[in-house]
Design a protein around this motif. Sequence first.
Motif, PDB file in Angstrom:
ATOM      1  N   PRO A   1      17.240  28.657 -57.286  1.00 23.69           N
ATOM      2  CA  PRO A   1      18.391  29.201 -56.551  1.00 23.69           C
ATOM      3  C   PRO A   1      19.613  29.409 -57.440  1.00 23.69           C
ATOM      4  CG  PRO A   1      17.691  27.065 -55.659  1.00 23.69           C
ATOM      5  CD  PRO A   1      16.967  27.272 -56.947  1.00 23.69           C
ATOM      6  N   LYS A   2      20.446  30.336 -57.012  1.00 22.95           N
ATOM      7  CA  LYS A   2      21.721  30.564 -57.693  1.00 22.95           C
ATOM      8  C   LYS A   2      22.726  29.509 -57.224  1.00 22.95           C
ATOM      9  CE  LYS A   2      21.713  35.024 -59.474  1.00 22.95           C
ATOM     10  NZ  LYS A   2      21.854  36.429 -59.258  1.00 22.95           N
ATOM     11  N   PRO A   3      23.898  29.408 -57.852  1.00 25.80           N
ATOM     12  CA  PRO A   3      24.874  28.406 -57.433  1.00 25.80           C
ATOM     13  C   PRO A   3      25.168  28.493 -55.930  1.00 25.80           C
ATOM     14  CG  PRO A   3      25.579  29.434 -59.458  1.00 25.80           C
ATOM     15  CD  PRO A   3      24.364  30.160 -59.027  1.00 25.80           C
ATOM     16  N   GLN A   4      25.454  27.333 -55.360  1.00 29.94           N
ATOM     17  CA  GLN A   4      25.625  27.232 -53.909  1.00 29.94           C
ATOM     18  C   GLN A   4      26.871  27.975 -53.417  1.00 29.94           C
ATOM     19  OE1 GLN A   4      25.591  23.170 -52.689  1.00 29.94           O
ATOM     20  NE2 GLN A   4      26.284  23.601 -50.622  1.00 29.94           N
ATOM     21  N   TRP A   5      27.901  28.034 -54.234  1.00 27.27           N
ATOM     22  CA  TRP A   5      29.174  28.583 -53.761  1.00 27.27           C
ATOM     23  C   TRP A   5      29.406  29.982 -54.311  1.00 27.27           C
ATOM     24  CZ3 TRP A   5      31.115  25.811 -49.976  1.00 27.27           C
ATOM     25  CH2 TRP A   5      30.782  24.471 -49.908  1.00 27.27           C
ATOM     26  N   PHE A   6      29.927  30.842 -53.447  1.00 26.38           N
ATOM     27  CA  PHE A   6      30.227  32.221 -53.833  1.00 26.38           C
ATOM     28  C   PHE A   6      31.625  32.553 -53.302  1.00 26.38           C
ATOM     29  CE2 PHE A   6      30.290  36.787 -53.121  1.00 26.38           C
ATOM     30  CZ  PHE A   6      29.740  37.268 -54.307  1.00 26.38           C
ATOM     31  N   SER A   7      32.486  33.069 -54.167  1.00 28.72           N
ATOM     32  CA  SER A   7      33.861  33.300 -53.713  1.00 28.72           C
ATOM     33  C   SER A   7      34.288  34.759 -53.873  1.00 28.72           C
ATOM     34  CB  SER A   7      34.829  32.390 -54.469  1.00 28.72           C
ATOM     35  OG  SER A   7      34.644  32.547 -55.847  1.00 28.72           O
TER      36      SER A   7
ATOM     37  N   ASN B   1      30.328  40.035 -59.291  1.00 26.72           N
ATOM     38  CA  ASN B   1      29.580  39.185 -60.202  1.00 26.72           C
ATOM     39  C   ASN B   1      28.580  38.372 -59.408  1.00 26.72           C
ATOM     40  OD1 ASN B   1      30.454  39.588 -62.875  1.00 26.72           O
ATOM     41  ND2 ASN B   1      32.417  38.655 -62.350  1.00 26.72           N
ATOM     42  N   SER B   2      27.756  37.598 -60.098  1.00 32.01           N
ATOM     43  CA  SER B   2      26.774  36.807 -59.364  1.00 32.01           C
ATOM     44  C   SER B   2      27.428  35.664 -58.597  1.00 32.01           C
ATOM     45  CB  SER B   2      25.719  36.261 -60.320  1.00 32.01           C
ATOM     46  OG  SER B   2      26.348  35.546 -61.349  1.00 32.01           O
TER      47      SER B   2
ATOM     48  N   THR C   1      24.247  41.171 -62.494  1.00 29.15           N
ATOM     49  CA  THR C   1      25.259  40.138 -62.665  1.00 29.15           C
ATOM     50  C   THR C   1      26.681  40.696 -62.687  1.00 29.15           C
ATOM     51  OG1 THR C   1      24.908  40.325 -65.032  1.00 29.15           O
ATOM     52  CG2 THR C   1      23.740  38.563 -63.891  1.00 29.15           C
ATOM     53  N   SER C   2      26.859  41.959 -62.965  1.00 29.26           N
ATOM     54  CA  SER C   2      28.219  42.482 -63.021  1.00 29.26           C
ATOM     55  C   SER C   2      28.254  43.981 -62.733  1.00 29.26           C
ATOM     56  CB  SER C   2      28.812  42.218 -64.411  1.00 29.26           C
ATOM     57  OG  SER C   2      30.130  42.705 -64.461  1.00 29.26           O
ATOM     58  N   ARG C   3      28.992  44.339 -61.679  1.00 31.00           N
ATOM     59  CA  ARG C   3      29.158  45.749 -61.348  1.00 31.00           C
ATOM     60  C   ARG C   3      30.616  45.991 -60.973  1.00 31.00           C
ATOM     61  NH1 ARG C   3      24.048  46.148 -57.346  1.00 31.00           N
ATOM     62  NH2 ARG C   3      25.063  44.259 -56.646  1.00 31.00           N
TER      63      ARG C   3
ATOM     64  N   SER D   1      16.720  39.391 -54.500  1.00 34.88           N
ATOM     65  CA  SER D   1      17.712  38.656 -53.724  1.00 34.88           C
ATOM     66  C   SER D   1      18.806  38.086 -54.620  1.00 34.88           C
ATOM     67  CB  SER D   1      17.026  37.511 -52.980  1.00 34.88           C
ATOM     68  OG  SER D   1      17.994  36.658 -52.446  1.00 34.88           O
ATOM     69  N   GLU D   2      20.011  38.153 -54.141  1.00 38.97           N
ATOM     70  CA  GLU D   2      21.131  37.622 -54.895  1.00 38.97           C
ATOM     71  C   GLU D   2      21.258  36.110 -54.731  1.00 38.97           C
ATOM     72  OE1 GLU D   2      24.569  39.977 -54.095  1.00 38.97           O
ATOM     73  OE2 GLU D   2      23.528  41.820 -54.667  1.00 38.97           O
ATOM     74  N   TYR D   3      20.345  35.497 -53.997  1.00 38.84           N
ATOM     75  CA  TYR D   3      20.370  34.051 -53.834  1.00 38.84           C
ATOM     76  C   TYR D   3      19.584  33.326 -54.927  1.00 38.84           C
ATOM     77  CZ  TYR D   3      22.178  34.876 -49.167  1.00 38.84           C
ATOM     78  OH  TYR D   3      22.943  35.272 -48.118  1.00 38.84           O
ATOM     79  N   PHE D   4      18.713  34.072 -55.621  1.00 44.38           N
ATOM     80  CA  PHE D   4      17.814  33.391 -56.554  1.00 44.38           C
ATOM     81  C   PHE D   4      17.922  33.964 -57.966  1.00 44.38           C
ATOM     82  CE2 PHE D   4      15.478  33.838 -52.438  1.00 44.38           C
ATOM     83  CZ  PHE D   4      15.718  32.556 -51.986  1.00 44.38           C
ATOM     84  N   ASP D   5      17.765  33.076 -58.935  1.00 40.58           N
ATOM     85  CA  ASP D   5      17.648  33.532 -60.318  1.00 40.58           C
ATOM     86  C   ASP D   5      16.222  33.961 -60.618  1.00 40.58           C
ATOM     87  OD1 ASP D   5      20.189  33.490 -61.357  1.00 40.58           O
ATOM     88  OD2 ASP D   5      20.140  31.341 -61.737  1.00 40.58           O
TER      89      ASP D   5
END
Lengths: 439, 172
Positions: A128-134, A422-423, A384-386, A101-105
């Motif tokens: 969890p990963k950071p709360q904000w995604f842009s 990116n993540s 993390t990066s594609r 999942s892309e929500y969790f580290d």
Amino acid sequence: MKKMIMLALGVFLATTASVYADELPREEGLPSPYFIDEVHCEGNHVHEVRGGFYAPDEVEAANKVESHESCENLLKAFGIVKYSWISPDDLERTATIMKQSEYFDSVELAVKKSELQNHVHVFLKVKPKPQWFSTVGNDFKYYAGNASQGFLINDKLSGEISNRHDAPSNTQTWGISVEGYGSSSPLAVSPAVVSSDDYEKLQNRNYYLADLSLKEQGSVSNHVTYDLNMDLTSDNIASDGSNRLAFDMQTDLLFTRPINLVRGNAFIGPALLLGNVMPYQVSSQNYYYLLLPGFVFGYDYGQDFWNNAKFKISYYNSFQNNSIFDYAFNGQYHMGFIDTFLIGAFDMRLADNPVLPQDRLPLTGPYQGNTYIGLSKIYGSDKTSRQQVSAVVGLEVLSYAASTPTYEQVAPYVGLKYKLTNSDWNLNLSAGYYFQRTY
Amino acid sequence: MKRLGLLLLLGASGVCLGAHGTQGTLGICGFYRDAYQGEILKKINAGIPFELMSTVFEDGNLVYKKAVRVSLNLWDDVVTLRSGDQVLSKFYLKDGVSEVCKQLEIEDTDLKPGRKYVFRILLNPMWSERMTRLQVTTGRELESQHLIGIDWKKLAETMPSEKVLLEKEIQK
């Protein structure tokens, strides 16, 4: 008596031996499903209750309740539901999905036996990963017109920010986009083949379209999800350059179901499109609203960064001469050599009577469509990066009137697309050269 | 008798401690103990089935692989190792350290003399058979909602996995 004892002893030994012998083979085949008595989480996002008027122990109790509800919702989004059965196979599948999942580290999932046979407690520990995604994007189009038309330039700059605090059970995304059109002269379309209203709008050579949006995507239950899109749009497309404002809301309530045979996901459900368009100086002549119930269905197959195919059909009808039919398909297919894909898309919208400002023109019984095919290459392999670079050729079609035959503009084009994932953020860039004007 | 068997087994494991096993194998049992105690035992105790894969790489390319699926019966502490639908082995959890490695063992007959290889034990490899079995391919509910983001890129080449539990250079 002795014989009886010997016999009893023999039976006992035989039984013991058979029980012992059977103890291992008993687990042959698939293990029995587990009944989930309780779930426990660590590290998940929680809406904490602050102090204020409440005593510390009440705050602590409230936070425990919040934490537990958050835990149940988080696991539910991945298919683990308290007081239900789950097989070890499904637990393995869920653990795999959660780990990717892309929500969790990081994710640790475990079960421990409860008091009763086949009853378990589920333990989840996440980071969890950071709360904000842009997401930031820019789409540039150059339409080369003929000598009498001149060129037209269109650029759309957009940005989105998503709040993943309650993800994956609920995600809100706020977006803003500004789109500008500029041309050296109006599109040379004969007034005889378009409605007077359409023709007026084609006269405005330079106009803008700004959009504020809120999208909310969430799950109601295991198989029921919803998509809510709200848009506040402003434009000056009218020939006199006057501004107008529009609000529209589209909500889809979807029943989704995995189709295991072909490894995809089908969804179907009711939808509602609500629109309200007004000029800044409200007058009864130009003010209108839309209320269109409808339905959507579609099918998703595969992964964004591997073979995939997605199509979605939406149909809305107000039963008062307003209807919209949307068809969208896109997909990519791995070509067999490293990371190169054949990509393609086909989008079409047929509309009866006025629709939304985003469609730019009041489409009276016509259609607009876009299709392309191309090659795409993916760079970067980790989560993390594609990056994905694509080159496409396509056609844009826009028709203006309900006359028979329908008058239409067809513009072949070539384009380049670039996507960086990116993540924490995405970047989408695209540029297209259109050999003719459609606007 | 059972203890004797165990002693014999441990003895056999001890022989495996060299660079290679005694019968044309890599002798995994001799050097995987830390990986078992550190990670594999913890995974078994978590009660969720998982896969282990023995792999051999040459110049970064996968040349050999062997996968086993590990599951635990929580109520009698019996561990089952499977390959596909076939049950390879069943044993009590306490015997895990000596039993798991047997199924991860690799014959070295395919390895060419004088060449350098890298042996790895992978936890939950992202290979097609496992992904198909788990049906981890749906789009809308997973990728589009960022529930999943599998590194598909070099799937066939480098065999991505959840974690590399053990890495060791070997030379025949």
